[in-house]
Design a protein around this motif. Structure first.
Motif, short mmCIF file in Angstrom:
data_model
loop_
_atom_site.label_atom_id
_atom_site.label_comp_id
_atom_site.label_asym_id
_atom_site.label_seq_id
_atom_site.Cartn_x
_atom_site.Cartn_y
_atom_site.Cartn_z
N VAL A 170 5.99 -10.10 -137.36
CA VAL A 170 5.39 -9.27 -138.42
C VAL A 170 5.68 -9.87 -139.79
O VAL A 170 6.81 -10.30 -140.05
CB VAL A 170 5.99 -7.84 -138.39
CG1 VAL A 170 5.19 -6.91 -139.30
CG2 VAL A 170 6.04 -7.28 -136.98
N THR A 171 4.68 -9.87 -140.67
CA THR A 171 4.92 -10.29 -142.05
C THR A 171 4.14 -9.39 -143.00
O THR A 171 3.14 -8.78 -142.60
CB THR A 171 4.55 -11.76 -142.30
OG1 THR A 171 4.93 -12.10 -143.64
CG2 THR A 171 3.06 -12.00 -142.14
N ARG A 177 6.28 -16.70 -143.67
CA ARG A 177 7.54 -17.33 -143.25
C ARG A 177 7.90 -16.96 -141.82
O ARG A 177 8.97 -17.30 -141.33
CB ARG A 177 8.68 -16.89 -144.20
CG ARG A 177 8.65 -17.60 -145.56
CD ARG A 177 9.62 -16.95 -146.53
NE ARG A 177 9.15 -15.64 -146.91
CZ ARG A 177 8.50 -15.37 -148.05
NH1 ARG A 177 8.28 -16.33 -148.93
NH2 ARG A 177 8.06 -14.15 -148.31
N ALA A 178 7.03 -16.20 -141.17
CA ALA A 178 7.35 -15.73 -139.81
C ALA A 178 6.51 -16.42 -138.74
O ALA A 178 6.58 -16.07 -137.57
CB ALA A 178 7.17 -14.22 -139.73
N VAL A 179 5.71 -17.42 -139.15
CA VAL A 179 4.87 -18.18 -138.22
C VAL A 179 4.02 -17.24 -137.35
O VAL A 179 3.91 -17.45 -136.14
CB VAL A 179 5.71 -19.14 -137.32
CG1 VAL A 179 4.91 -20.39 -136.96
CG2 VAL A 179 7.01 -19.56 -137.97
N VAL A 180 3.43 -16.22 -137.96
CA VAL A 180 2.74 -15.20 -137.16
C VAL A 180 1.57 -15.75 -136.36
O VAL A 180 1.21 -15.18 -135.32
CB VAL A 180 2.25 -14.01 -138.04
CG1 VAL A 180 3.41 -13.24 -138.63
CG2 VAL A 180 1.30 -14.48 -139.12
N THR A 489 2.96 -22.27 -141.73
CA THR A 489 2.78 -21.18 -142.69
C THR A 489 1.43 -20.49 -142.51
O THR A 489 0.81 -20.61 -141.46
CB THR A 489 2.89 -21.73 -144.13
OG1 THR A 489 1.77 -22.56 -144.38
CG2 THR A 489 4.18 -22.50 -144.32
N GLU A 490 0.97 -19.81 -143.57
CA GLU A 490 -0.32 -19.10 -143.51
C GLU A 490 -1.48 -20.06 -143.28
O GLU A 490 -2.58 -19.65 -142.94
CB GLU A 490 -0.54 -18.25 -144.77
CG GLU A 490 -0.57 -19.01 -146.10
CD GLU A 490 0.82 -19.40 -146.61
OE1 GLU A 490 1.82 -19.12 -145.91
OE2 GLU A 490 0.91 -20.01 -147.68
N THR A 491 -1.23 -21.37 -143.46
CA THR A 491 -2.26 -22.36 -143.18
C THR A 491 -1.87 -23.15 -141.93
O THR A 491 -1.85 -24.37 -141.93
CB THR A 491 -2.41 -23.33 -144.37
OG1 THR A 491 -1.08 -23.73 -144.78
CG2 THR A 491 -3.08 -22.67 -145.54
#
Ligand code: SF4
Lengths: 556, 98, 127
Positions: A170-171, A177-180, A489-491
């Motif tokens: 969860v982020t 930073r949580a590699v979701v 990350t988010e990318t």
């Protein structure tokens, strides 16, 4: 921080009693090893290469000083005086003995902790952004939702014998930073028309077939979140493949059936399941949120920090790398590096655990976090306290100024401990960190994430390392494959393989050549390794890794 | 032509301690690889494995390649070399007990 | 022969009638049609195959109110899971009943206690 209520407390005590009984029944023959194995796994107990290993949950990486002290006590009393923090925000003990495990679990229960569902084909310990509640870029604190998911998933009767493990992250921040996107389910908190909810991402994962998660639903309001996640796991429990463990994870189910088909099934199951939720979960969430209100931040000058920053170069170097922006500008988020060059990434001695616990009491509003990058975080430290804190860290071998740098390496236990490993990873990490420390190039190189796994299962997240290293067994010899350009990350991007692997004694020189190639090719010191790789592609790095044959001959 | 049979030892982990153990020529479990029984016949190796697997106090018995050395059997693969010594980052495990 | 386990312990099979047998790989989309059946048995080919729990749950959600039995390799440690998923009882082999005698099953007969699921699903308090 969340503290157990009577229900949680009674639950973990009961669970310890059950496990004590299961150990006794294994020993007296009531349970075969085949039957006992999943039961011990769902209580965090593995049998590794040299010994048992107990994996203790640190839900969403959040822990208080008393709990940290208890982890230190367990390390001394039942293990060899240290613990290993993992990429899943857990702690592992490498040497417990089976008859001692019930007592260890009892000691954990004493401080509101457990080892439940840290292993096995269950919904695993929920992970979250380790800067939660503190980060300047955070919109929503992920911990209350993560705690709600923890309670819902704990001992879920349908989901203790799933096709395979199931990981949820969860982020609530813009920077992931949580590699979701590398989890079975990733939950990204957001708001839509004034309603709080989450984007639900499904089917990410590393391992043998790395995949980036896909959006299952753009927006699920909080009131529907548990039934929606339950519907997803329910669909997969019946649809997921049980004939081949490498094809059992939900990422393969999504891949084989297509995201639209899965979404349709989930929606249908959701309409069946939703009425079985009576609505109390939202009241529970509101109560849980009360446990996570921000501490009362001090309002005092930060001169001590400014003075130290200007006058003490060692402090400054550490502050430059190991501090992150806090939402309160008089505060910092401190990363305590467990990556001293030459040390085992993620290992902390009992004394170190106790000193970190005390620092959290003295300067950190009684909170610590474990990051998936295997470091310990003090999320709320007033800047005026940083010099004193840094002095204590120095005295305990915890002041390494390398967060985010080349020696801040993620490494799974590999063949030094893990029964599934095909090669070692710890000594490779030790070797790289030591080598670049000798070269004194680390700060020059800047942001560079190296991640190492000791087998295809990818616990070391090598696919999303800027440089990823995967240890394999090639005809009875350790061999290391390199991937470049991964990003967690988010990318999220899965790294590209460079080519043939390197032998154990070739891998560190190979990494050195890669880094020199980057230093030669970068536009300026601002361009990071990852940016340079994205601009230049594989070619210059490949050339550095695999020099033409003649050159080799000449050099010899 | 069938490939020549590589001699085998029977190894497992002890149920209570988790420690690496080997089947000895006396059918007892020993902690040192050099005291293990080395089986040079396939039938014999498989038969001893079947016997060893029935022991409720050991976990995950399996056969592994080994060669006869000066002081008893020696591992062929590096994994077994680590199992008989211990991890390389700490002086723990069997190497610490010598 | 087999032994039937209910909350009160081991009982002799008292069922007279026809079972509808379902395998663990039954397509959940087909379950609705069985909602009116009198008695359904779901097979557990191995205790590690957890599909039966979800099948039971979906059957109950589809309106099935008849007798529901988990049949096969279910271990005592799974009794609470079976009951919470909607099963009324478990049917095990004599071998398993000998190895895991009645008291090991009775130890899990309090399946309604310590149940996070029941807790998160309670009705909202009237506000
Ligand atoms: S990546 Fe492989 S070797 Fe490393 S911890 Fe995971 S399973 Fe073990």
């Amino acid at each position: 921080m969340y503290t157990y209520n009577d229900f949680d407390e009674a639950f973990v005590r009961e669970r310890v009693a059950q496990f004590s009984g299961q150990v006794a029944r294994r020993i007296d023959g009531s349970l075969t090893e085949e039957e006992f194995r999943p039961l011990r796994l769902m209580n965090g107990l593995y049998l590794q290469l040299h010994a048992y290993m107990l994996r203790v949950a640190i839900p969403y990486g959040t822990i208080n000083p008393d709990q940290m002290d208890q982890l230190a006590l367990i390390a001394e009393k039942f293990d060899k005086g240290y613990g290993h923090f993992t990429t899943r925000q857990n702690i592992q003990y490498n040497w417990p003995k089976l008859p001692d495990v019930p007592a260890i679990l009892e000691a954990l229960a004493d401080v509101g902790m457990h080892a439940i569902q840290t292993s096995g084909n269950t919904i695993r310990n929920v992970t979250a952004d380790h800067f939660a509640g503190a980060a300047a870029d955070e919109a929503y604190d992920p911990r209350p939702v993560a705690e709600l998911i923890r309670q819902w998933s704990t001992d879920h009767p349908e989901f203790q014998f799933l096709p395979r493990k199931f990981k949820v992250a969860v982020t609530g921040a813009s920077h992931d930073r949580a590699v979701v996107r590398a989890h079975d389910i990733g939950v990204v908190l957001k708001e839509q028309n004034g309603v709080k909810g989450a984007e639900v991402i499904v089917g990410g994962g590393l391992g043998r077939t790395p995949m980036v998660g896909k959006t299952l639903n753009e927006f699920v309001p909080f009131a529907d979140l548990l039934p929606y996640i339950e519907a997803t796991v329910s669909v997969w429990n019946l649809l997921g493949r049980r004939d081949n463990k490498y094809k059992a994870r939900i990422k393969i189910t999504v891949h084989e059936h297509g995201i639209d088909d899965i979404r349709a099934r989930v929606e249908e199951r959701f309409t069946q399941i939703k009425p079985t939720f009576g609505g109390i979960d939202m009241e529970m969430l509101a109560q849980i949120e009360q446990h996570f209100v921000a501490p009362i931040f001090a309002n005092k000058p930060v001169d001590a920090y400014t003075r130290a920053y200007e006058n003490d170069p060692v402090f400054r170097a550490w502050a430059d790398t190991n501090l992150a922006a806090h939402k309160n500008e008089d505060y910092s988020i401190v990363t305590i590096s467990l990556k001293k060059p030459g040390a085992t990434p993620g290992d902390a001695s009992a004394d170190q655990m106790r000193s970190m616990a005390q620092l959290a009491r003295d300067y950190g509003h009684d909170e610590l976090r474990i990051s998936h990058e295997q470091n310990v975080i003090l999320p709320h430290v007033h800047k005026s306290n940083l010099p004193a804190l840094h002095a204590v860290l120095k005295g305990n071998d915890l002041a390494t100024a390398n967060a985010g740098l080349i020696s801040d390496i993620i490494a799974c236990p590999g063949m030094d401990y893990c029964a599934l490993a095909t090669a070692r990873s710890i000594p490779v990490a030790q070797g790289i960190a030591t080598r670049f420390d000798e070269l004194k190039l680390e700060h020059e190189i800047g942001q560079l994430k190296i991640k190492i796994s000791g087998c295809i299962n990818a616990c070391g997240h090598h696919h999303v390392g800027h440089i990823g290293i995967l240890g394999l067994d090639r005809a009875g010899v350790e061999n290391y494959q390199i991937t470049l350009g991964g990003d967690g990350t988010e990318t999220t991007v899965i790294g590209d393989r460079t080519g043939p692997g390197f032998a154990y004694d070739e891998i560190i020189p190979a990494i050195e050549r890669l880094v020199h190639a980057y230093l030669n090719a970068r536009l300026d010191a601002e361009e990071t390794f990852l940016q340079a790789y994205r601009r230049l592609g594989m070619a210059p790095f490949k050339e550095a890794l695999y020099p033409p044959k003649e050159e080799k001959a000449n050099a010899a | 032509m069938a490939r020549p049979f590589t001699p085998k030892i029977v190894t497992a982990n002890a149920l209570l301690e988790g420690d690496v153990i080997y089947l000895s020529p006396q059918d007892t479990w020993v902690r040192d690889l050099c005291d293990a029984a080395l089986f040079s016949q396939q039938d014999q190796a498989e038969e001893r494995l079947a016997f060893a697997s029935k022991d409720g106090f050991v976990v995950g018995a399996y056969l592994v390649d080994a060669v006869a050395g000066e002081n008893g059997p020696e591992p062929v693969h590096f994994r077994e070399d680590f199992r008989r010594t211990g991890p390389s980052n700490h002086n723990h495990g069997k190497q610490a007990e010598l | 022969m087999s032994v039937i386990v209910q909350d009160g312990g081991f009982i002799a099979d008292d069922f007279i009638g026809e079972w509808l047998d379902l395998t663990s790989d039954t397509d959940p989309a087909t379950l609705k049609q069985y909602a009116g059946s009198a008695a359904i048995r779901i097979d557990f080919p191995a205790f590690s195959d957890g599909r039966g729990f979800t099948l039971a749950k979906i059957l109950r959600l589809s309106g099935f109110t008849g007798r529901l039995r988990a049949n096969g390799h279910v271990i005592a440690d799974q009794y609470a899971m079976a009951r919470r998923s909607g099963f009324d009882e478990v049917s095990i082999s004599d071998e398993l009943a000998t190895r895991q005698p009645q008291e090991q099953w009775l130890a899990r007969a309090d399946w309604q206690a310590h149940d996070y699921q029941a807790r998160v699903r309670r009705p909202a308090t009237a506000s």
